[in-house]
Design a protein around this motif. Structure first.
Motif, PDB file in Angstrom:
ATOM      1  N   LYS A  15       0.838  -1.202   0.000  1.00  0.00           N
ATOM      2  CA  LYS A  15       0.000   0.000   0.000  1.00  0.00           C
ATOM      3  C   LYS A  15       0.877   1.258   0.000  1.00  0.00           C
ATOM      4  N   ASP A  16       1.922   1.258   0.836  1.00  0.00           N
ATOM      5  CA  ASP A  16       2.819   2.413   0.894  1.00  0.00           C
ATOM      6  C   ASP A  16       3.544   2.622  -0.428  1.00  0.00           C
ATOM      7  N   TYR A  17       3.986   1.517  -1.030  1.00  0.00           N
ATOM      8  CA  TYR A  17       4.674   1.629  -2.324  1.00  0.00           C
ATOM      9  C   TYR A  17       3.731   2.215  -3.372  1.00  0.00           C
ATOM     10  N   THR A  18       2.491   1.732  -3.382  1.00  0.00           N
ATOM     11  CA  THR A  18       1.528   2.199  -4.375  1.00  0.00           C
ATOM     12  C   THR A  18       1.260   3.689  -4.207  1.00  0.00           C
ATOM     13  N   GLU A  19       1.039   4.113  -2.961  1.00  0.00           N
ATOM     14  CA  GLU A  19       0.683   5.514  -2.712  1.00  0.00           C
ATOM     15  C   GLU A  19       1.865   6.457  -2.862  1.00  0.00           C
ATOM     16  N   GLN A  20       3.039   6.035  -2.402  1.00  0.00           N
ATOM     17  CA  GLN A  20       4.197   6.935  -2.386  1.00  0.00           C
ATOM     18  C   GLN A  20       4.964   6.969  -3.704  1.00  0.00           C
ATOM     19  N   ILE A  21       4.903   5.863  -4.480  1.00  0.00           N
ATOM     20  CA  ILE A  21       5.726   5.795  -5.685  1.00  0.00           C
ATOM     21  C   ILE A  21       4.890   5.557  -6.936  1.00  0.00           C
ATOM     22  N   LEU A  22       4.149   4.449  -6.973  1.00  0.00           N
ATOM     23  CA  LEU A  22       3.442   4.077  -8.196  1.00  0.00           C
ATOM     24  C   LEU A  22       2.482   5.158  -8.660  1.00  0.00           C
ATOM     25  N   GLU A  23       1.680   5.706  -7.733  1.00  0.00           N
ATOM     26  CA  GLU A  23       0.679   6.698  -8.110  1.00  0.00           C
ATOM     27  C   GLU A  23       1.287   8.060  -8.411  1.00  0.00           C
ATOM     28  N   LYS A  24       2.501   8.294  -7.925  1.00  0.00           N
ATOM     29  CA  LYS A  24       3.119   9.608  -8.114  1.00  0.00           C
ATOM     30  C   LYS A  24       4.163   9.615  -9.224  1.00  0.00           C
ATOM     31  N   SER A  25       4.900   8.508  -9.367  1.00  0.00           N
ATOM     32  CA  SER A  25       6.032   8.499 -10.301  1.00  0.00           C
ATOM     33  C   SER A  25       5.959   7.416 -11.366  1.00  0.00           C
ATOM     34  N   GLY A  26       4.960   6.537 -11.286  1.00  0.00           N
ATOM     35  CA  GLY A  26       4.863   5.474 -12.265  1.00  0.00           C
ATOM     36  C   GLY A  26       5.726   4.282 -11.912  1.00  0.00           C
ATOM     37  N   VAL A  27       6.115   3.531 -12.930  1.00  0.00           N
ATOM     38  CA  VAL A  27       6.819   2.270 -12.723  1.00  0.00           C
ATOM     39  C   VAL A  27       8.279   2.353 -13.102  1.00  0.00           C
ATOM     40  N   SER A  28       8.579   2.888 -14.284  1.00  0.00           N
ATOM     41  CA  SER A  28       9.908   2.741 -14.862  1.00  0.00           C
ATOM     42  C   SER A  28      10.724   4.028 -14.949  1.00  0.00           C
ATOM     43  N   SER A  29      10.192   5.124 -14.482  1.00  0.00           N
ATOM     44  CA  SER A  29      10.948   6.371 -14.577  1.00  0.00           C
ATOM     45  C   SER A  29      12.136   6.344 -13.618  1.00  0.00           C
ATOM     46  N   GLN A  30      13.122   7.147 -13.898  1.00  0.00           N
ATOM     47  CA  GLN A  30      14.280   7.236 -13.014  1.00  0.00           C
ATOM     48  C   GLN A  30      13.879   7.729 -11.634  1.00  0.00           C
ATOM     49  N   THR A  31      12.915   8.643 -11.592  1.00  0.00           N
ATOM     50  CA  THR A  31      12.431   9.126 -10.294  1.00  0.00           C
ATOM     51  C   THR A  31      11.850   7.974  -9.481  1.00  0.00           C
ATOM     52  N   ALA A  32      11.040   7.136 -10.132  1.00  0.00           N
ATOM     53  CA  ALA A  32      10.436   5.996  -9.437  1.00  0.00           C
ATOM     54  C   ALA A  32      11.506   5.040  -8.928  1.00  0.00           C
ATOM     55  N   GLU A  33      12.517   4.789  -9.748  1.00  0.00           N
ATOM     56  CA  GLU A  33      13.565   3.844  -9.351  1.00  0.00           C
ATOM     57  C   GLU A  33      14.365   4.368  -8.159  1.00  0.00           C
ATOM     58  N   ARG A  34      14.655   5.660  -8.144  1.00  0.00           N
ATOM     59  CA  ARG A  34      15.373   6.224  -6.989  1.00  0.00           C
ATOM     60  C   ARG A  34      14.515   6.166  -5.733  1.00  0.00           C
ATOM     61  N   GLU A  35      13.207   6.432  -5.891  1.00  0.00           N
ATOM     62  CA  GLU A  35      12.304   6.371  -4.742  1.00  0.00           C
ATOM     63  C   GLU A  35      12.171   4.939  -4.214  1.00  0.00           C
TER      64      GLU A  35
END
Length: 355
Positions: A15-35
């Protein structure tokens, strides 16, 4: 009782991953990977597994990617190993159980792990210890998460045990404790007793079939290989035409499931079947010319190049070999595909240069 447990806390991590990363930065962006890396550092088991995946698949460069990824998978699974004893805290993302099992089965034997760097923990284990532990891990994963890869891994371990009496004897107790005489309501599977190699082989097929029904491409490839071997045996020992046709249709069916999910090996193999009518299996090959369809062959050769790996080099090769007219007036396309072949599989490039 399986020693690999899960307390369910991963659901909050997901749930935390979905709310903090997936919904904000997507899956494959560099921002998502750093997060993902940052969230893993905070102890999130789901993010830790995703971080390990990034390292394993070399999306993040490391000097020893497979060794570092393995350590991250252990952390995601809540597993520590001391003096050869495996301990699980229960603060675990069950999907990592499967991945660790995959390591134990494939390390220095198959897949990208065949020639990977040394992983001391796995080196210290006998092959029987590795297979037994991997079976426990895969079954634990299935208990908590319906993961088709874990279902397939159980099938692979059981098939290996069934194929060698010494291996079966070494794994018999753990098979009895984890798989035999057990219901798997998560995957609608009921397993009977497993007191012989023949029973073990039959149960392995059940797990392969279940994994294939879930759409797992490597289970489909395993079942296609089984049908190919059966077809070759039948062609050598006298044909039951109706049963042979049934096996060929199953061979096509399993390859098609995998190929339609852009798995390069299956797509290329299906392309060759439609191009030449050839089925290769253990013990030889057979040609069924009545199934030749060049339009379908081209479709599947092309499909094998969409999500490329080393097997895709053969598909580029086959496109050039069998559909050379497409390249006669398009030297740029020829050069592009030859470059892909060279990058994906240099050995195929050497063969392609002789066309």
């Amino acid at each position: 009782m399986n020693r690999f447990t899960c307390d369910g806390s991963y659901e909050n991590d997901l749930k935390d991953y979905t709310e903090q990363i997936l919904e904000k930065s997507g899956v494959s962006s560099q921002t998502a990977e750093r997060e993902i890396m940052c969230l893993a550092d905070e102890g999130n088991t789901v993010a830790c597994k995703l971080y390990a995946d990034l390292v394993f698949y070399k999306k993040i460069l490391r000097r020893n990617p497979y060794r570092e990824a393995f350590s991250l998978y252990l952390r995601s699974a809540g597993i520590t190993v001391e003096n050869g004893e495996w301990h699980c805290s229960g603060v675990s993302y069950p999907l990592s159980f499967w991945t660790i099992g995959y390591y134990l089965v494939n390390y220095r034997r198959e897949s990208s792990l065949q020639k990977c760097e040394t992983i001391d923990l796995i080196e210290s284990m006998t092959i029987y210890e590795r297979l037994a532990t991997a079976l426990e891990l895969a079954v634990a994963c299935i208990t908590f998460i319906n993961a088709s890869g874990a279902i397939n891994l159980v099938g692979r371990i059981l098939r290996e045990a069934a194929g060698d009496e010494e291996t079966f004897a070494a794994l018999k107790d753990v098979i009895r404790e984890t798989v035999a005489d057990r219901d798997f309501p998560e995957i609608s599977l009921k397993v009977t007793s497993c007191d012989s190699s023949a029973q073990c082989a039959a149960i392995a097929e059940l797990f392969f079939a279940t994994s294939a029904q879930e759409g797992y491409v490597y289970a489909c490839n395993n079942l296609a290989a089984r049908e190919a071997a059966r077809i070759i045996r039948m062609s050598q020992s006298g044909k039951d035409e109706e049963f042979l046709k049934e096996c060929i249709m199953k061979y096509i069916h399993y390859l098609k499931i995998s190929a339609d999910k852009y798995e390069p090996y299956a797509a290329n193999r299906l392309g060759l079947f439609y191009m030449t009518g050839e089925i290769k299996g253990k013990g030889g090959k057979i040609t069924c010319r009545e199934y030749i369809d060049t339009a379908l062959a081209k479709e599947y050769f092309t499909k094998a190049t969409v999500y490329p790996d080393a097997n895709s080099a053969w598909s580029f090769f086959n496109l050039i070999k069998y559909f050379h007219k497409d390249y006669d007036n398009n030297i740029e396309l020829l050069n592009e595909h030859m470059d892909y072949i060279r990058e994906l599989n240099p050995e195929v490039y050497d063969i392609a240069m002789e066309l």
